[in-house]
Every structure is written in C-alpha cells, then in structure tokens.
Motif scaffolding. Structure first.
Motif, short mmCIF file in Angstrom:
data_model
loop_
_atom_site.label_atom_id
_atom_site.label_comp_id
_atom_site.label_asym_id
_atom_site.label_seq_id
_atom_site.Cartn_x
_atom_site.Cartn_y
_atom_site.Cartn_z
N LEU A 20 9.64 -49.89 -13.52
CA LEU A 20 11.06 -50.20 -13.73
C LEU A 20 11.25 -51.53 -14.45
N ARG A 73 13.83 -49.91 -17.45
CA ARG A 73 15.24 -50.32 -17.54
C ARG A 73 15.57 -50.90 -18.92
N GLN A 120 21.84 -46.02 -17.73
CA GLN A 120 21.64 -46.44 -16.34
C GLN A 120 20.43 -45.72 -15.75
N VAL A 121 19.71 -46.41 -14.85
CA VAL A 121 18.48 -45.89 -14.27
C VAL A 121 18.68 -45.63 -12.77
N LYS A 180 16.55 -42.05 -16.36
CA LYS A 180 17.55 -42.81 -17.12
C LYS A 180 18.46 -41.82 -17.82
#
Length: 698
Positions: free
Chosen positions: A257, A277, A319-320, A334
């Motif tokens: 991440l 991210r 967005q993750v 994601k």
C-alpha cells in the motif's frame, strides 16, 4: 453383400454408426501409456468366451479419443459393458439361429441419416436409391473399406432388431389378466384389525450383527450380488496455510500500500518505489505484484465479495480499499471509475413463426401473422403496462413465459444484436418491438446495474514451504507408525481424525468425498496389499491421504457397511415381529388387542390396488390376507411393513361383472411396455462373467 464388402472410410461418410444404445460398437482406449502388471492376454471372459486384451485396448482408445473429457477408466467401463452385452446377445442370436440378408442390412444402414439422407444416394424424389448407393461405392473403391469394416456391426444390429421384435411380441396380456386387474381394482374388503407396530419397540432393544447381515444377503444373493470389494479407511492431512502463512501474506499486501525504499545496485543509491496508493500506473502495478492479472471488466455490485461489496462499490476514483479476504486471496483494490448500465434486466414476449428457431412455439403462424400478433400485444402493453406479465404467460413462445417473460440480468452482447441494441440503448421502463432470428420480441427494460472497474492486487494464501514440510513430515510419521500399530490409535495420538471406511470395487474411480482418486483404488487391489496395509498418497491441491486397507471382501456380496443402512431395519423388524407375535394371544380380536395394549380398528373399502391403512401406510400383505379369510374369521399374526397385524374379515364386496376388460388389458400392456429392456440385465445375472481389467496397469 458384395458391395457392402467394398466400402472404405472417407470424411463424407465417416459417421456411419449404427444407432442402438446396447450395441454402440465403435469404442475406445485406456491403455495408451503401456506397461502392464498382468501377463494375461485376456481382459476377461463371458460364459467361457475370452475378450482379447489387444482388441479391448483398441476399442477403449477410440472411446477415450472420441469422448469429451472422458477418463481412461470411464472409457474402459463403458467398453466392458458393451462387450458383455454384445457377447451375451450374440450367444442368444446363435441359439435362435437368427440370420439376416443384404436387404435387412441395407435397411439398418440407411436408417442412419448420413446414409439415408445423403444427397449422393437420393433419387429425384428425395428417396433413398439402393442402385445409386451401390453405384457410388462401385465407382469409388477407395471409400469402400469403411462399410466392410462395419459389416459385422451392421449384422449384429440387424439381428438385434429381429431379436428385440421377438421379445416384444412374446410379451402380451390376456383377457384373464385384464379381468384380474379389474377385480383387484374393484373388489373391496372390510375388516377389523389389531396392530402391534414396530415403532412401539425401541431400536436399541434389538441388535443386528455383521454376520446376521451377511446371512441375510446370502439368502437374497441376487439382490445383493456385487463385485469383489475393499474397505479403505483414511486420514486426510490438508496441505493448507498456517496462521503464520496467512499473517505473512497479509503483511506483504499491507506493505504494497505504501511506498518502499530499495537499494539500486546499478546506481549505488536508494530508490523510492511508489506504493499502490500513489502509483501512477495501477495496471502495471497489479500485473507486477498480483497472483491474478488485471481485469478491465466493470463489475456490478452483486458480483463483488458480499462482505466488502458496499465499501468497494462506493470507492471514489483512485481510492484504495483493503486488505480484505476474497476466497483464498488477500486483496487490495483501487477504483478505476464507474460506468452506468453495465448490466441490464429485461422481460420479453416472443412471437415465433414458421422457420424461426423456436422449440416451444404454441401455434403455427406465418411471419406476417406473427408480426401482426406482436404489434397487437405491444399495443396492449402500452395501453396497460401491468398486463405484460400475464401476456407473457399466455402468449410467449419462449421458455421464459413461466417467469412472466423475465430474463434476469445480462451483460452487453449476451443477447442477439437487435435485442442487445434495444436494451442497452434505452432506459428503464422502455417497451419496444424488435425482430431477431427467433421471431418478434416485445421487450420491456426492467432494471439496469451500474458497475465499477477495480485494479486489484490479489495474493494467494497458501502453505509456505516450511508449512508444507511440516505437513509432509506429519503424514510420513503417521504412515510409518501405523504400519505395525493400531491405525486409529496412532491417528488419535497425533490429533488426527480417521474418516469412515470407503467401500470400493476394482474399477471404481471415485473414493468417498475425495472424488476421483483412481490411484488409491488401484493400490487397494494390488497383489501383496493385505488387510492392515498402510500407504501415503499425495493428492494435488488437497494434501496427503494416509490410507489403510481395512478389509478385503471376496464374498461376491456388497460390503456390510454398504448393506447395513438397507438391511438392518429389515432384520430389526423381524426380531421385533417375534416379540410382538409372542404377545398376540387370545381367542378373539378384542382379547388380542388387550394383550398388545392396542385397540380394535376398522378398515373399509380397501382393494388389492389400494392397500393404504389409515394413519399407517400401505400394507398389501394385511389386505391380501383379509381378502383370503372367510367372513368373521380371524387371521394368524401377519408381518407387515409397519407392524404385526391380526385381522378379522367383516365382508367382501365383489364388483359387478363386466363383459369387456379391454381398458384393464391396456393398462397392463402399458405397464409391461418396457419389459424387453430387462433382457440384458437378466442375461448378465445368469452369466458367468470373469473380469480381469484391474489386473492391467492403466
């Protein structure tokens, strides 16, 4: 016959197969790999007639090649059944002296559409022309070998037709049988009875030993006849991830991440790598770090993992979310954006016409008539939208009519193009008419689903090398320790559970709940493997199976463990019957009722076709005995299905005589229509069949 001996195979006529299911003679092969344990040249024998292994191997090979996904054992089993049927039927043909000539053989051959419907052999009127058939092969000798090779098959099929006709002709129903059928349905009996039900004695009060079950099967040998069998019990040690393995995968996913710093040997400096991210290329990141490649499909919410569906579906672009578990994977996802209407839901009413691909067309109609009817239905739906479902029930030619025309959800291009274009080009609630190869469709769009595209890094949770080594060590230890000790005790001491014994026959493939485990079955029948033998097997994607041969059954009866669920209750009821009969003393039915603690009950209007005692169930022996008694006479105790009965005949009401019993003769004929199909099973039951297939290593 001469022309038939000249025919050879060629692509145009290659599928000349004679279609009787008992005699499907083009068969196939199981022994491609070679290498056999047995030195025998015969794979078995039927009533002393040997089946050559080489011939069998070739036939099995053909089946295996022609079957879709068929296993070698399945192919061998199929060929064996055919060989047994052919041998037994051929023997019957010889006993009867059946012979067939060229005319009959030609009739058999032309019944195949590839011959009978082949334009090469049809005259101007579209009728099969024997002269053209013969002339074709006379002019094309290079194609003549095929029918020569199939002459034996055609001969057998022709004889089977005659034989089957003879069998069917021998099955008939007489007027007397029709009269008996009428009387069994119409004669009525009224009687009083006392019941001592088996259920009044607990099952725990009567025990049935294995030897009693074996004795019962021996007395009913034909019913419980079976091939030699083995009972194998086993321990399954799954090769699955440990909690430490799972934690390790989760840790690796978490690390992806955020960015990481790695030393670059080429530059001698540390490089900062983007995490999931912050990466600018999510697709490359997924393909570089995931066990599952990137999938660009837009996914509807209903198709997302149920526990995490809401959060995944509502992700903003970029967005993750995660880590989360999906099946055997730890995942991080994601959002790559949303798309409206990726799936649609619609209902339709199909109006077919002559020439369209509609198997359930309710009425014959021309294209013009179909169009007019479809337009009329469309007008009704537009005038009253709520009528769509009922109109689909009553008018649609599609099987979806039973669901009011509902087709459920579907994606783009899953329907034929005109249908697809209408649904995905219009909004919810739109109703319209389109034409396809199936006919005219009145379509109503009932819903649409939006979809999300996700870039997902998924890493499989599986046993590490260290965990697999520990599992292997544990499995090997059990195999070694159980070789000369109590299998169940050793397994219990190691914290392992022994699965219930599985009964297998020599040519079985499936092994209990583990499915196709032919290797284990084959081991159980190998020479030198004795009761108590233990062996470990590695099962791909499962783990280790440590098997113990519990018992060898050469009795020719089904295994006791298999028979017990069926036989045990029969024997328990017999023991209960003796206990109940001992109580049934007394000179009157009232005295007997008092002795068993029951009451005298009444049965009225029962027949030999309707033997249902109220609140008890069918009791044909009881009703039959009641018919046999004289009025007011008392029966001896009768062992029925549900208990022991004593009956007292009250009266018999005989049905009026009728002159014509034809309807009842017809009923019996219908019941015996399939009796000819019992011939081969009956021949098998009385034949001496030796099966050596398991002696060959395949």
């Amino acid at each position: 016959m001469a022309v038939l001996q000249k025919i050879r195979q060629r692509s145009l006529l290659l599928i000349l197969v004679i279609g009787f299911c008992l005699l499907a003679f083009i068969i196939g092969d199981i022994f491609n790999s070679g290498g056999f344990n047995s030195t025998s040249k015969d794979v078995g024998s039927i009533d002393g007639k040997d089946i050559s292994f080489e011939d069998f191997r070739v036939k099995v090979s053909n089946v295996e090649k022609g079957g879709q996904g068929i296993t070698s054992t399945e192919a061998a089993n199929r060929v064996w059944e055919q060989e047994v049927s052919i041998a037994l039927l051929t023997s019957e043909f010889e006993k009867l002296g059946l012979r067939v000539g060229e005319k009959h053989l030609l009739e058999v051959l032309k019944s195949d559409q590839n011959i009978g419907g082949n334009p090469l052999f049809l005259n101007a009127a579209g009728v099969f022309d024997v002269a053209k058939f013969k002339q074709y092969f006379k002019s094309n000798p290079e194609q003549a070998q095929f029918l020569k090779d199939r002459e034996k098959d055609a001969d057998l099929n022709a004889k089977y037709q005659i034989y089957n006709t003879l069998i069917k002709a021998a099955v008939f129903t007489t007027e007397s049988e029709g009269k008996m059928k009428y009387e069994m349905e119409a004669n009525q009996v009224n009687f009083a009875y006392v019941a001592g039900l088996y259920s009044t004695i607990k099952d725990s009060e009567v025990k049935i030993s294995d030897s009693e079950i074996v004795d019962f099967m021996k007395k009913n040998e034909k019913k419980y006849k079976a091939d030699e069998s083995r009972e194998v019990e086993y321990v399954l040690i799954e090769d699955k991830a440990s909690p430490a393995d799972e934690a390790d995968v989760k840790s690796k996913i978490n690390a992806l991440l955020s960015g990481s710093v790695v030393y670059n040997q080429a530059t001698g400096k540390n490089d900062t790598l983007a995490g999931f991210r912050t990466t600018t290329n999510a697709i490359d990141f997924v393909n570089s770090n995931s066990d599952v490649p990137y999938d660009s499909t837009y996914i509807a919410k209903k198709d997302l993992p149920a526990v995490d569906a809401d959060k995944l579906f509502n992700l903003a672009p970029g967005q993750v979310y995660g880590p989360y578990i999906f099946g055997n994977y730890y995942c991080i996802s994601k959002s790559m954006g949303m798309k409206l209407g990726v799936n649609a839901k619609a209902s339709h009413i199909l109006i077919g016409y002559e020439g369209t691909q509609v198997p359930n067309q309710k009425e014959k109609r021309t294209k013009e008539q179909a169009k007019a009817k479809a337009e009329s239905i469309l007008a009704q739906v537009n005038a009253n939208p709520d009528s769509f479902m009922m109109l689909a029930f009553t008018a649609s030619d599609d099987s979806s009519a039973q669901q009011g025309g509902d087709l459920g959800y579907f994606g783009p291009n899953q329907m034929v193009k005109p249908f697809n274009d209408f649904v995905f080009s219009n909004g919810i609630g739109k109703v319209g008419l389109v034409e396809t190869d199936f006919g005219f469709h009145i379509i109503k769009i009932t819903d649409k689903q939006d979809g999300i595209r996700l870039a997902t890094v998924a890493q499989k949770v599986q046993a590490s090398e260290s965990t697999s080594d520990k599992i292997f060590t544990q499995a090997t230890k059990l195999e070694m320790n159980a070789a000369d000790k109590d299998f169940n005790k050793v397994a219990k001491d190691m914290g392992l559970k022994v699965a219930p014994a599985v009964s297998v026959k020599g040519m079985d493939e499936n092994f209990g709940t583990l499915g196709n485990q032919r290797t284990i079955v084959r081991w159980a029948f190998e020479d030198g493997v004795k009761e108590g033998s233990v062996k470990r097997f590695e099962v791909a994607n499962v783990g280790h199976v440590i098997a113990k041969l519990k018992s060898i059954d050469k009795s020719g009866l089904v295994a006791v463990s298999v028979a017990r669920p069926y036989v045990e209750q029969i024997l328990k009821n017999k023991k209960k019957a003796e206990l109940i009969k001992a109580k049934m003393t007394g000179s009157s039915i009232e005295a007997i009722a008092k002795a068993v603690g029951g009451t005298v009950q009444q049965a009225t209007g029962l027949t030999m076709e309707n033997t249902m005692l109220p609140n008890v169930g069918p009791e044909p022996k009881v009703v039959g005995n009641a018919f046999a008694l004289a009025a007011n006479k008392l029966s001896a105790p009768i062992e029925g299905n549900t208990g022991v009965y004593v009956v007292k005949n009250t009266s018999i009401v005989k049905a009026p005589a009728v002159k014509n019993h034809a309807p009842y003769v017809a009923k019996l004929k219908a019941q015996s229509a399939s009796d000819a199909n019992r011939v081969v099973p009956a021949l098998k039951a009385n034949a001496k069949i030796e099966d050596n297939r398991q002696d060959f290593n395949y």
